[in-house]
Scaffold this motif. Sequence first.
Motif, PDB file in Angstrom:
ATOM      1  N   ASN A 222       6.176   8.397   3.735  1.00  9.24           N
ATOM      2  CA  ASN A 222       5.720   8.949   5.008  1.00  9.24           C
ATOM      3  C   ASN A 222       4.211   8.835   5.187  1.00  9.24           C
ATOM      4  OD1 ASN A 222       8.055   9.572   6.412  1.00  9.24           O
ATOM      5  ND2 ASN A 222       8.325  11.526   5.343  1.00  9.24           N
ATOM      6  N   ALA A 223       3.474   8.946   4.100  1.00  4.91           N
ATOM      7  CA  ALA A 223       2.013   8.805   4.196  1.00  4.91           C
ATOM      8  C   ALA A 223       1.675   7.412   4.725  1.00  4.91           C
ATOM      9  CB  ALA A 223       1.365   9.032   2.834  1.00  4.91           C
ATOM     10  N   GLN A 224       2.380   6.417   4.216  1.00  8.52           N
ATOM     11  CA  GLN A 224       2.116   5.044   4.664  1.00  8.52           C
ATOM     12  C   GLN A 224       2.553   4.837   6.108  1.00  8.52           C
ATOM     13  OE1 GLN A 224       3.024   1.795   2.152  1.00  8.52           O
ATOM     14  NE2 GLN A 224       2.257   2.766   0.296  1.00  8.52           N
ATOM     15  N   ARG A 225       3.682   5.420   6.463  1.00 11.63           N
ATOM     16  CA  ARG A 225       4.144   5.284   7.852  1.00 11.63           C
ATOM     17  C   ARG A 225       3.149   5.947   8.804  1.00 11.63           C
ATOM     18  NH1 ARG A 225       9.514   3.619   8.704  1.00 11.63           N
ATOM     19  NH2 ARG A 225       9.488   4.583  10.750  1.00 11.63           N
TER      20      ARG A 225
ATOM     21  N   SER B  76      10.504  -1.441  -3.897  1.00 11.67           N
ATOM     22  CA  SER B  76      11.579  -1.804  -2.966  1.00 11.67           C
ATOM     23  C   SER B  76      11.561  -0.906  -1.743  1.00 11.67           C
ATOM     24  CB  SER B  76      12.939  -1.669  -3.643  1.00 11.67           C
ATOM     25  OG  SER B  76      12.956  -2.417  -4.816  1.00 11.67           O
ATOM     26  N   LEU B  77      11.240   0.358  -1.973  1.00 17.83           N
ATOM     27  CA  LEU B  77      11.207   1.309  -0.876  1.00 17.83           C
ATOM     28  C   LEU B  77      10.013   1.057   0.048  1.00 17.83           C
ATOM     29  CD1 LEU B  77      12.414   4.096   0.203  1.00 17.83           C
ATOM     30  CD2 LEU B  77      10.442   5.096  -0.948  1.00 17.83           C
ATOM     31  N   LEU B  78       8.869   0.831  -0.555  1.00 15.73           N
ATOM     32  CA  LEU B  78       7.639   0.720   0.232  1.00 15.73           C
ATOM     33  C   LEU B  78       7.470  -0.660   0.873  1.00 15.73           C
ATOM     34  CD1 LEU B  78       5.318   2.765  -2.160  1.00 15.73           C
ATOM     35  CD2 LEU B  78       6.245   3.519   0.024  1.00 15.73           C
TER      36      LEU B  78
ATOM     37  N   ARG C 233      -0.029   4.720  -4.040  1.00 15.02           N
ATOM     38  CA  ARG C 233       1.212   4.768  -3.271  1.00 15.02           C
ATOM     39  C   ARG C 233       0.967   5.180  -1.827  1.00 15.02           C
ATOM     40  NH1 ARG C 233       2.106   1.842  -7.030  1.00 15.02           N
ATOM     41  NH2 ARG C 233       3.580   2.283  -8.705  1.00 15.02           N
ATOM     42  N   GLY C 234      -0.307   5.439  -1.494  1.00 14.69           N
ATOM     43  CA  GLY C 234      -0.628   5.695  -0.091  1.00 14.69           C
ATOM     44  C   GLY C 234      -1.083   7.114   0.229  1.00 14.69           C
ATOM     45  N   LEU C 235      -1.154   7.989  -0.778  1.00 11.19           N
ATOM     46  CA  LEU C 235      -1.610   9.352  -0.513  1.00 11.19           C
ATOM     47  C   LEU C 235      -3.131   9.403  -0.569  1.00 11.19           C
ATOM     48  CD1 LEU C 235       1.380   9.773  -1.484  1.00 11.19           C
ATOM     49  CD2 LEU C 235       0.618  11.944  -2.399  1.00 11.19           C
ATOM     50  N   SER C 236      -3.730  10.194   0.319  1.00 12.22           N
ATOM     51  CA  SER C 236      -5.174  10.351   0.255  1.00 12.22           C
ATOM     52  C   SER C 236      -5.504  11.139  -1.003  1.00 12.22           C
ATOM     53  CB  SER C 236      -5.682  11.112   1.479  1.00 12.22           C
ATOM     54  OG  SER C 236      -5.312  12.473   1.365  1.00 12.22           O
ATOM     55  N   GLU C 237      -6.785  11.160  -1.330  1.00  9.80           N
ATOM     56  CA  GLU C 237      -7.200  11.856  -2.544  1.00  9.80           C
ATOM     57  C   GLU C 237      -6.790  13.330  -2.499  1.00  9.80           C
ATOM     58  OE1 GLU C 237     -11.310  11.196  -3.228  1.00  9.80           O
ATOM     59  OE2 GLU C 237     -11.095  11.331  -5.398  1.00  9.80           O
ATOM     60  N   GLU C 238      -6.985  13.960  -1.336  1.00 13.80           N
ATOM     61  CA  GLU C 238      -6.654  15.384  -1.254  1.00 13.80           C
ATOM     62  C   GLU C 238      -5.151  15.624  -1.266  1.00 13.80           C
ATOM     63  OE1 GLU C 238      -9.043  17.271   1.789  1.00 13.80           O
ATOM     64  OE2 GLU C 238     -10.627  17.541   0.298  1.00 13.80           O
ATOM     65  N   GLU C 239      -4.421  14.742  -0.625  1.00 18.36           N
ATOM     66  CA  GLU C 239      -2.957  14.860  -0.676  1.00 18.36           C
ATOM     67  C   GLU C 239      -2.471  14.673  -2.111  1.00 18.36           C
ATOM     68  OE1 GLU C 239      -1.510  13.027   3.625  1.00 18.36           O
ATOM     69  OE2 GLU C 239      -2.104  11.666   2.023  1.00 18.36           O
TER      70      GLU C 239
ATOM     71  N   ASP D 295      -5.927   4.280  -1.080  1.00 20.52           N
ATOM     72  CA  ASP D 295      -4.769   4.630  -0.250  1.00 20.52           C
ATOM     73  C   ASP D 295      -4.693   3.771   1.007  1.00 20.52           C
ATOM     74  OD1 ASP D 295      -7.068   6.421  -0.192  1.00 20.52           O
ATOM     75  OD2 ASP D 295      -6.114   7.424   1.496  1.00 20.52           O
ATOM     76  N   GLU D 296      -5.855   3.352   1.512  1.00 22.59           N
ATOM     77  CA  GLU D 296      -5.829   2.440   2.663  1.00 22.59           C
ATOM     78  C   GLU D 296      -5.231   1.094   2.258  1.00 22.59           C
ATOM     79  OE1 GLU D 296      -9.575   3.472   5.553  1.00 22.59           O
ATOM     80  OE2 GLU D 296     -10.057   2.754   3.535  1.00 22.59           O
ATOM     81  N   ARG D 297      -5.636   0.625   1.095  1.00 20.23           N
ATOM     82  CA  ARG D 297      -5.097  -0.645   0.609  1.00 20.23           C
ATOM     83  C   ARG D 297      -3.572  -0.548   0.470  1.00 20.23           C
ATOM     84  NH1 ARG D 297      -9.597  -2.662  -3.875  1.00 20.23           N
ATOM     85  NH2 ARG D 297     -11.333  -1.576  -2.883  1.00 20.23           N
ATOM     86  N   ALA D 298      -3.127   0.592  -0.089  1.00 27.89           N
ATOM     87  CA  ALA D 298      -1.684   0.785  -0.271  1.00 27.89           C
ATOM     88  C   ALA D 298      -0.979   0.757   1.085  1.00 27.89           C
ATOM     89  CB  ALA D 298      -1.419   2.108  -0.985  1.00 27.89           C
ATOM     90  N   SER D 299      -1.549   1.496   2.034  1.00 26.47           N
ATOM     91  CA  SER D 299      -0.912   1.576   3.349  1.00 26.47           C
ATOM     92  C   SER D 299      -0.962   0.247   4.099  1.00 26.47           C
ATOM     93  CB  SER D 299      -1.564   2.677   4.186  1.00 26.47           C
ATOM     94  OG  SER D 299      -1.294   3.927   3.602  1.00 26.47           O
ATOM     95  N   LYS D 300      -1.910  -0.586   3.739  1.00 29.41           N
ATOM     96  CA  LYS D 300      -1.978  -1.911   4.359  1.00 29.41           C
ATOM     97  C   LYS D 300      -1.098  -2.917   3.627  1.00 29.41           C
ATOM     98  CE  LYS D 300      -6.570  -1.499   6.468  1.00 29.41           C
ATOM     99  NZ  LYS D 300      -6.444  -2.012   7.840  1.00 29.41           N
ATOM    100  N   GLY D 301      -0.348  -2.422   2.654  1.00 26.49           N
ATOM    101  CA  GLY D 301       0.676  -3.288   2.079  1.00 26.49           C
ATOM    102  C   GLY D 301       0.420  -3.829   0.681  1.00 26.49           C
TER     103      GLY D 301
END
Lengths: 489, 247
Positions: B104-107, B160-162, A445-451, B73-79
């Motif tokens: 917010n992490a993705q933003r 839907s949110l992301l 979901r976008g959190l780093s491992e530490e987060e 997490d990079e992949r997630a943030s890249k969509g």
Amino acid sequence: MAIRQETVEQVASVSDKYKYGFISDIEADTAPIGLSEDIVRFISAKKEEPEWLLEWRLKAYRHWLTMVEPEWANVHYPKIDFQDIYYYSAPKQKEKPKSLDEVDPELLEVYKKLGIPLKEQEVLAGVEGAHNVAVDAVFDSVSVATTFRERLEKEGVIFCPISEAVRNHPELVQKYIGSVVPYTDNYYATLNSAVFTDGSFCYIPKGVRCPMELSTYFRINAAQTGQFERTLIIAEEGSYVSYLEGCTAPMRDENQLHAAVVELVIMKDAEIKYSTVQNWYPGDENGVGGIYNFVTKRAACRGENAKVSWTQVETGSAITWKYPSCILQGDNSVGEFYSIAIANNMQQADTGTKMIHLGKNTSSTIISKGISAGKAQNTYRGLVRMGRKAENARNHTVCDSLLIGDKCGAHTVPYIENQSRTATIEHEATTSKVSEEQLFYCQQRGLSEEESMALIVNGFCKEVLQKLPMEFAVEAQKLVGISLEGSVG
Amino acid sequence: MLEIKNLHATVGGKEILKGINLTIKAGEIHAIMGPNGAGKSTLSYVLAGRDGYEVTSGEVLYKGEDLLALSPDERASKGIFLAFQYPVEIPGVASATFLKTAYNAQRKYRGEPEVDAMEFLKLIREKTKELDIKDDMLKRAVNVGFSGGEKKRNEVLQMSLLEPDLMLLDETDSGLDIDALKIAADGVNRLRSPERAGLIITHYQRLLDYIVPDFVHVLADGKIVKSGDKSLAHELEEKGYAALSAA
Ligand SMILES: Nc1ncnc2c1ncn2[C@@H]1O[C@H](COP(=O)(O)OP(=O)(O)OP(=O)(O)O)[C@@H](O)[C@H]1O
Ligand SMILES: [Mg+2]
């Protein structure tokens, strides 16, 4: 929810391994190294103490000489050389400050570095309308700054360094000191009784609800100075106080001994809420340095319906040996213990509580959350004792352990002694692991491992975090994340 | 948008993906069907970067970039968003907290300003309304005690949110009741756009009546054994996979 988010952000923004690792160079006025009757007399003289207190210290010292260091706890460390410790050091100041403006700016700088919440910094800086938190700052061994004294005085609340209380309210100190933790109690408490240097004193008169949360920041500073705090809080009939204790210490290589004693006296219908966030230097990844924390904390509920709750977040120290206890003497009195203990790297924590039920219908709740990571060992040790007269007494214990990685250990050692036929004792214990699945889910979901780790562990601790006062909760959540840095990957 | 070339991957030392080739262009929805144990979830995990899913050969390009070099997490943030076949429980973490933290992490990763609690609440209320999800679910710990269907709805809510560019849905329809299936499909369709793409793993062609795919592939024993258009799903529903392998 906003708080947890903030936590994750704060955790992410802290890059230093241990941001409180600095040493302030306020000149110390130090007693010669080692311990003897002379040193005890030196401390007492420095403090201009009355004869009865010196005598009490000496009795403690002589008793201590007959005792041996306890070895039953699940902690291992090189033997402490008690002759290789300085027992007294104080920041030099010509006169006591009359207002905060007169407080050493270097000291205020220290508070800033410590990350004392902005609001409290404002309080320290004397900003008008600043939030109502009274800070009795214990810097090394001598209390330097005391705030909000007047407002508290109006309510009849006494909140001051214990050495000052000895001078100004000797009858109160003499009546209560050692009444909950006698000088013969245990090795470290006895040592503390002989050499305690300072700490806080707090007295809430009958029927008074303390108008603000009281907080004390402890800090160990001068090299090799053992810290022997002594705190005494008395809540008279129908009174209430919430007390916050938080501490950090500078980074250094030698182990430092800390042996504090906290005594709480709670009368009929009174309540004390005592919250601690402890993040003393835990030592490095290899277990070098760090604080040895041997603390005796005990509360006596002396009257009917008296209530005490201990909430602690223990993330620091190389060794933690701490069992905040409740003696439930008054009928219907209530004792609570909410604990988060985090041990990472080479840290060792042996902590828990004792609930001693003496009165009728007394009840106690224990919620312990132990988190182990790295090669750390984390032991919950708890005693529930139901006395013969503790009719219908109740205890409920929940003891959850969380493991991160497979080189750490979690241990649960419950002791139950029941002499009451009508008492109920419930004990639940779980052990779980932070799963790879959970971490991956968060990361996806976008959190780093530490987060991710900080979020999961904060979730595990939620029930206890909720018990903390708001500002402390923010700091505590932040700490949970910081103290687990390096535990993943 | 996504180019998978001769992808081989092992799990626990066992080869599960045995040379996958698949190209998904922006704007397209691809469905993947296939027998149990074929490697469908494995493919989705490899794309999302799960630990323990080791790529032994082949490559994956995402928006022209080497996807396999990025952390999850990079992949997630890249969509890239994966709706899990088995969503994971996170005790003590309220769904709302989890969602806001992720959002917010993705933003932050993309250099966009983070939203505060109020803004977020407005945003999420909109989504829960669209998906007919009760707000009280937001207060509950992530997936803890959720029914099977609720967990799946929660995945769609998160998606839907992301607003991901590449949606990976792993059997999101399994466990949903008929109404919920339609609502969830609407959620996916709302996200459909010429800039976005989707890979939808399912066992039932019914879902594909709602989310109409551009292509349907059959994954069996770690390979794509057949590809076609929407009609392939109907064919499979009628005849099953056995007929396919016999053919
Ligand atoms: N950790 C593991 N170790 C060994 N084998 C594994 C592991 N994880 C998955 N597998 C195997 O990999 C194969 C593919 O699993 P996968 O979950 O990708 O199948 P799937 O196509 O999604 O099936 P389903 O339709 O049942 O969801 C299965 O045979 C499974 O048992
Ligand atoms: Mg699957």
